[in-house]
Design a protein around this motif. Structure first.
Motif, short mmCIF file in Angstrom:
data_model
loop_
_atom_site.label_atom_id
_atom_site.label_comp_id
_atom_site.label_asym_id
_atom_site.label_seq_id
_atom_site.Cartn_x
_atom_site.Cartn_y
_atom_site.Cartn_z
N UNK A 1 0.86 -1.19 0.00
CA UNK A 1 0.00 0.00 0.00
C UNK A 1 0.89 1.24 0.00
N UNK A 2 0.68 2.09 -0.99
CA UNK A 2 1.47 3.30 -1.12
C UNK A 2 0.67 4.49 -0.58
N UNK A 3 1.26 5.21 0.36
CA UNK A 3 0.67 6.46 0.82
C UNK A 3 1.12 7.60 -0.08
N UNK A 4 0.17 8.34 -0.62
CA UNK A 4 0.49 9.46 -1.51
C UNK A 4 -0.04 10.76 -0.90
N UNK A 5 0.87 11.67 -0.61
CA UNK A 5 0.48 12.96 -0.06
C UNK A 5 0.34 13.95 -1.21
N UNK A 6 -0.84 14.52 -1.36
CA UNK A 6 -1.09 15.50 -2.41
C UNK A 6 -0.63 16.87 -1.91
N UNK A 7 0.49 17.34 -2.45
CA UNK A 7 1.11 18.56 -1.93
C UNK A 7 1.61 19.44 -3.06
N UNK A 46 0.87 2.44 9.09
CA UNK A 46 1.19 1.10 8.58
C UNK A 46 1.17 1.03 7.06
N UNK A 47 1.10 2.15 6.34
CA UNK A 47 1.30 2.08 4.89
C UNK A 47 2.74 1.63 4.65
N UNK A 48 2.97 0.97 3.52
CA UNK A 48 4.29 0.38 3.28
C UNK A 48 5.34 1.39 2.87
N UNK A 49 4.95 2.35 2.04
CA UNK A 49 5.85 3.39 1.58
C UNK A 49 5.05 4.68 1.40
N UNK A 50 5.76 5.81 1.37
CA UNK A 50 5.08 7.10 1.23
C UNK A 50 5.81 7.99 0.23
N UNK A 98 -0.55 -2.44 -4.65
CA UNK A 98 -1.87 -3.06 -4.75
C UNK A 98 -2.97 -2.08 -4.39
N UNK A 99 -2.60 -0.98 -3.74
CA UNK A 99 -3.57 0.05 -3.35
C UNK A 99 -2.82 1.34 -3.10
N UNK A 100 -3.56 2.44 -3.16
CA UNK A 100 -2.98 3.75 -2.87
C UNK A 100 -3.88 4.47 -1.87
N UNK A 115 -5.37 6.36 9.75
CA UNK A 115 -4.74 5.71 8.60
C UNK A 115 -4.61 4.21 8.85
N UNK A 116 -4.17 3.85 10.04
CA UNK A 116 -4.02 2.43 10.37
C UNK A 116 -5.35 1.68 10.28
N UNK A 117 -6.43 2.34 10.69
CA UNK A 117 -7.75 1.70 10.62
C UNK A 117 -8.18 1.47 9.17
N UNK A 118 -7.90 2.43 8.30
CA UNK A 118 -8.22 2.26 6.88
C UNK A 118 -7.41 1.11 6.28
N UNK A 119 -6.13 1.08 6.59
CA UNK A 119 -5.26 0.03 6.06
C UNK A 119 -5.71 -1.34 6.56
#
Length: 214
Positions: A1-7, A46-50, A98-100, A115-119
């Motif tokens: 799961x990739x965390x993407x910050x819109x900035x 707990x996202x895998x990468x950001x 597999x997800x973003x 975030x952890x609850x969503x993941x």
């Protein structure tokens, strides 16, 4: 799961006469830039990468990010949030995600636990039902929002300034009820920033300014 910050946005509604920059993402909140606090929510989750998708004032915004967050440029940021979403999806595909999970750079008060609850909700679902996972607080939806890879084509086709909102409104969503008002609190104006600062003082919670968290 990739965390993407819109900035990447210009934040044209923001103007803080006491700040050293008109960029709301670089405005100070408890001793750190707004965007740094938003990014820390991802890095401590707990996202895998950001990654952070940057555009306006991109070098300064990138410099404000935690070292664990990769900055990727969106040269088309002025066309609206959808361009930043599309760039994030492209990175997710490049990295085989597999997800973003899309988070907003101007929402510095989202709890790591949200975030952890969503993941966890996404990971606990079976393959047939994995889709969109979003939080609700006090009956209202908020951000961040997680999308399974099956939605990448649709996200890559969004236009304008709506991002993935249309999918949330039209597709099946797994709602996660949270006790986190931060999913509704963004910084669009200098007044919003003052309100966040005031809430911090009123709560007496100094955890947000605790540098021991990195």
């Amino acid at each position: 799961i990739l965390g993407v910050l819109l900035a990447a946005g210009t934040g044209s509604r923001f103007a803080d006469p006491k700040a050293d920059s008109a960029n709301k993402l670089l405005a100070d909140l408890d001793g750190r830039p707004v965007v740094a606090r938003a990014a820390r929510t991802l890095t401590e989750s707990t996202v895998d990468h950001s990654v952070a998708v940057v555009g306006h004032d991109r070098e300064r915004v990138a410099d404000a990010l935690p070292p664990e967050v990769d900055a990727v440029a969106n040269p088309d940021y002025e066309t609206g949030q959808s361009a930043t979403v599309r760039r994030g999806v492209a990175v997710a595909r490049e990295r085989g995600a597999s997800a973003v999970l899309f988070a907003l750079g101007d929402m510095p008060r989202v709890a790591v636990e949200t975030v952890d609850a969503l993941v966890a909700t996404y990971r606990d679902a079976d393959d047939a039902t994995r889709g969109i996972v979003a939080p609700r607080y006090d009956g209202r939806r908020g951000n961040p929002v997680l999308f399974d890879a099956r939605h990448f084509d649709a996200l890559a086709a969004v236009t304008g300034d709506r991002g993935g909102r249309g999918l949330v409104e039209s597709e099946r969503v797994s709602w996660v009820d949270v006790t986190d008002p931060g999913i509704h609190r963004d910084v669009d104006t200098e007044r919003d920033l003052r309100a966040l600062r005031a809430r911090q003082v009123e709560s007496g919670d100094d955890s947000a300014s605790d540098d021991s968290r990195g």
